[in-house]
Write a protein that holds these residues in place. Structure first.
Motif, mmCIF file in Angstrom:
data_model
loop_
_atom_site.group_PDB
_atom_site.id
_atom_site.type_symbol
_atom_site.label_atom_id
_atom_site.label_comp_id
_atom_site.label_asym_id
_atom_site.label_seq_id
_atom_site.Cartn_x
_atom_site.Cartn_y
_atom_site.Cartn_z
ATOM 1 N N ALA A 177 0.830 -1.207 0.000
ATOM 2 C CA ALA A 177 0.000 0.000 0.000
ATOM 3 C C ALA A 177 0.868 1.262 0.000
ATOM 4 O O ALA A 177 0.565 2.236 -0.703
ATOM 5 C CB ALA A 177 -0.932 0.001 1.208
ATOM 6 N N ALA A 178 1.947 1.256 0.777
ATOM 7 C CA ALA A 178 2.855 2.409 0.794
ATOM 8 C C ALA A 178 3.516 2.579 -0.569
ATOM 9 O O ALA A 178 3.652 3.702 -1.081
ATOM 10 C CB ALA A 178 3.909 2.230 1.873
ATOM 11 N N GLY A 179 3.922 1.463 -1.184
ATOM 12 C CA GLY A 179 4.536 1.527 -2.507
ATOM 13 C C GLY A 179 3.607 2.129 -3.535
ATOM 14 O O GLY A 179 4.023 2.945 -4.374
ATOM 15 N N GLN A 180 2.349 1.760 -3.486
ATOM 16 C CA GLN A 180 1.369 2.335 -4.410
ATOM 17 C C GLN A 180 1.231 3.840 -4.175
ATOM 18 O O GLN A 180 1.101 4.613 -5.137
ATOM 19 C CB GLN A 180 0.029 1.632 -4.230
ATOM 20 C CG GLN A 180 0.035 0.180 -4.659
ATOM 21 C CD GLN A 180 -1.260 -0.541 -4.336
ATOM 22 O OE1 GLN A 180 -2.116 -0.024 -3.615
ATOM 23 N NE2 GLN A 180 -1.422 -1.751 -4.845
ATOM 24 N N LYS A 181 1.288 4.241 -2.934
ATOM 25 C CA LYS A 181 1.203 5.672 -2.597
ATOM 26 C C LYS A 181 2.434 6.422 -3.132
ATOM 27 O O LYS A 181 2.306 7.541 -3.670
ATOM 28 C CB LYS A 181 1.091 5.838 -1.084
ATOM 29 C CG LYS A 181 0.891 7.264 -0.627
ATOM 30 C CD LYS A 181 0.686 7.334 0.880
ATOM 31 C CE LYS A 181 0.457 8.770 1.347
ATOM 32 N NZ LYS A 181 0.241 8.837 2.821
ATOM 33 N N PHE A 182 3.614 5.826 -3.003
ATOM 34 C CA PHE A 182 4.831 6.470 -3.509
ATOM 35 C C PHE A 182 4.713 6.774 -5.006
ATOM 36 O O PHE A 182 5.094 7.854 -5.466
ATOM 37 C CB PHE A 182 6.056 5.566 -3.307
ATOM 38 C CG PHE A 182 6.378 5.217 -1.881
ATOM 39 C CD1 PHE A 182 5.910 5.977 -0.822
ATOM 40 C CD2 PHE A 182 7.166 4.101 -1.597
ATOM 41 C CE1 PHE A 182 6.221 5.642 0.500
ATOM 42 C CE2 PHE A 182 7.491 3.774 -0.303
ATOM 43 C CZ PHE A 182 7.016 4.531 0.753
ATOM 44 N N LEU A 183 4.203 5.813 -5.759
ATOM 45 C CA LEU A 183 4.165 5.946 -7.220
ATOM 46 C C LEU A 183 3.133 6.963 -7.689
ATOM 47 O O LEU A 183 3.141 7.360 -8.862
ATOM 48 C CB LEU A 183 3.911 4.589 -7.861
ATOM 49 C CG LEU A 183 4.986 3.525 -7.591
ATOM 50 C CD1 LEU A 183 4.625 2.218 -8.270
ATOM 51 C CD2 LEU A 183 6.375 3.993 -8.033
#
Length: 467
Positions: A359-365
């Motif tokens: 979920a954090a990775g999706q937010k970063f992108l």
């Protein structure tokens, strides 16, 4: 008597049905293990399985329409950007790339042509090889012209992608998390929508994204059954090409298929390195939770690895020797997209230490923070890139307001990799959709793209799993 008539009528109907069915062409036995799933969130998932020739045939047959469409976009862009007609790229495919492609991948490339021809599409192997070499052909052109500016040929490589990989104390569960968004022109990007599930006769099963017609991912995000997860970002301002070495697209596919460790991956990518499509590769081994960064220049190669830390990519070169000897990149210009995004990655890794998950990775992108300006402002300096709104442009897209930027996104973690699974989103993951007609009306200088530039809607995240 009535029962007898009914019986004979039924027999006649069955015979007629059998006759009709038997007259239909028998399915090609090479398609027996292959299938195409219904489109989901814009993605087309295909399962390819068997020998290299069979996998190629399945690819060409199941994705005929998409390959034709992809060919139109790639050939139009290459011819415009490199100031060459398509025959130049076909000749380069035949004379420069083909001699250095091993038989396994020759068979797969030829198989794609066979699949296309079975549907009446008259493309040949030189068209398909040129399509596969699409991203490294500008490096060859730049090599030929010795870096002459775009106006007289040799546009040079573009800048693609934002990516991260983290493990240990940086992630929520202490295991690997990896993510990537692909940057390219919107005409190419909205076609980058195939999810390949490949079961080759040799090597590991692969789940990877990519455009139709290519045997490699091209933005190089993939998971293999041996536990290796791979992605990359290109090295900006890079010059260097060896026409007598192995094409990048062959080494990238081979590494995705045969690497069972970080050492395997580095060895395959370095063996016969031609310098084409020079990248910083981010790699994770979900079996050991070790991650690595392989900065692969032609002359300078650096491999870093850790079980507690992170590596990030935004097209910046890191090794001072590589920067000096193989690029014209200014590492001190903080206004440059590559450097601004690098600074943002470092801030996010620090802010989310111990909390990084899918979920954090999706937010970063989807991030729109411009670290140079110190504000939220989607542009070429943000991790979710929007060059179409930028008055500066970058890389190959030197023109301001070019229809280019982040076009699709992928994130997975160790748990997902164990299941041969990843999450993916087409378009800008921030939710902003691109409207080609609106953009073209404001910027008619891109009218040459009119026949290939479509809308690029932002779609939600979906999970894809090898079946």
């Amino acid at each position: 008597m009535r029962r007898t008539s009914v019986f004979f009528s039924a027999v006649l109907l069955l015979g007629l049905a059998f006759t009709l069915v038997s007259r239909e062409p028998a399915p090609n036995p090479r398609l027996r293990k292959a299938y195409r799933l219904p489109e989901r969130n814009g993605w087309i998932q295909v399962h390819l399985e068997g020998s290299p020739a069979d996998i190629g045939f399945q690819h060409g047959y199941l994705l005929t329409a998409e390959i034709k469409d992809d060919f139109k976009a790639i050939s139009t862009e290459l011819s415009h950007d490199e100031k060459k007609d398509w025959e130049f790229f076909r000749k380069t495919a035949r004379e420069v790339f083909w001699p250095h492609i091993e038989q396994e991948y020759r068979d797969e490339l030829t198989g794609i042509v066979d699949g296309l021809n079975a549907h009446g599409v008259r493309m040949d192997v030189w068209d398909i090889v040129a399509m596969n070499a699409w991203l490294e052909l500008p490096y060859y052109d730049k090599f030929l012209t010795k870096g002459v500016p775009t106006a007289t040929g040799g546009a040079g490589p573009g800048d693609h992608c934002s990516a991260f990989v983290a493990t240990g104390s940086y992630t929520k569960d202490g295991r690997i998390v990896i993510g990537h968004n692909n940057w390219t022109s919107y005409s190419s990007g909205e076609r980058w929508n195939i999810m390949f599930d490949i079961v080759p006769a040799q090597g590991s099963r692969i789940l990877m994204d990519g455009p139709a017609g290519l045997i490699h991912s091209a933005d190089d995000f993939g998971v293999n059954q041996a536990g290796i997860v791979i992605t990359e970002t290109t090295i900006s301002g890079f010059s260097g090409f060896d026409p007598d070495a192995v094409p990048e697209f062959v080494r990238a596919r081979k590494a995705m298929q045969y690497a069972a460790s970080i050492d395997d991956f580095a060895r395959i990518m370095k063996d016969g390195n031609n310098g084409g499509y020079a990248n910083t590769w981010l790699v994770a081994d979900r079996k050991t939770n070790e991650i690595a960064s392989l900065e692969l220049g032609l002359k300078n190669v650096t491999l870093l690895r850790t079980k507690d830390g992170f590596y990030v990519g935004s097209n910046f070169p890191a090794d001072p020797k590589l920067v000096k000897e193989e690029t014209d990149f200014d590492v001190n210009d903080k206004s440059k997209s590559e450097n601004a995004r690098h600074a943002r990655w470092l801030a996010l890794m620090d802010q989310y230490r111990g909390k990084i998950d899918v979920a954090a990775g999706q937010k970063f992108l989807a991030d729109h923070y411009d670290s140079y300006e110190g504000k939220i402002d989607p542009s070429e300096r943000t991790l979710c890139g929007h060059i179409e709104v930028s008055p500066r442009g970058m890389g190959t897209w030197q023109a301001p307001y070019a229809p280019a930027g982040a076009v699709q996104n992928k994130v997975t973690d160790a748990a997902g990799a164990e299941k041969m699974s990843l999450t993916a989103a087409l378009g800008h993951s921030c939710g902003i959709s691109y409207k080609s007609a609106e953009h073209m009306a404001k910027h008619p200088e891109f009218a040459w793209m009119r026949d290939i530039l479509h809308d690029m809607p932002a779609r939600g995240w979906a999970r894809f799993t090898a079946r």
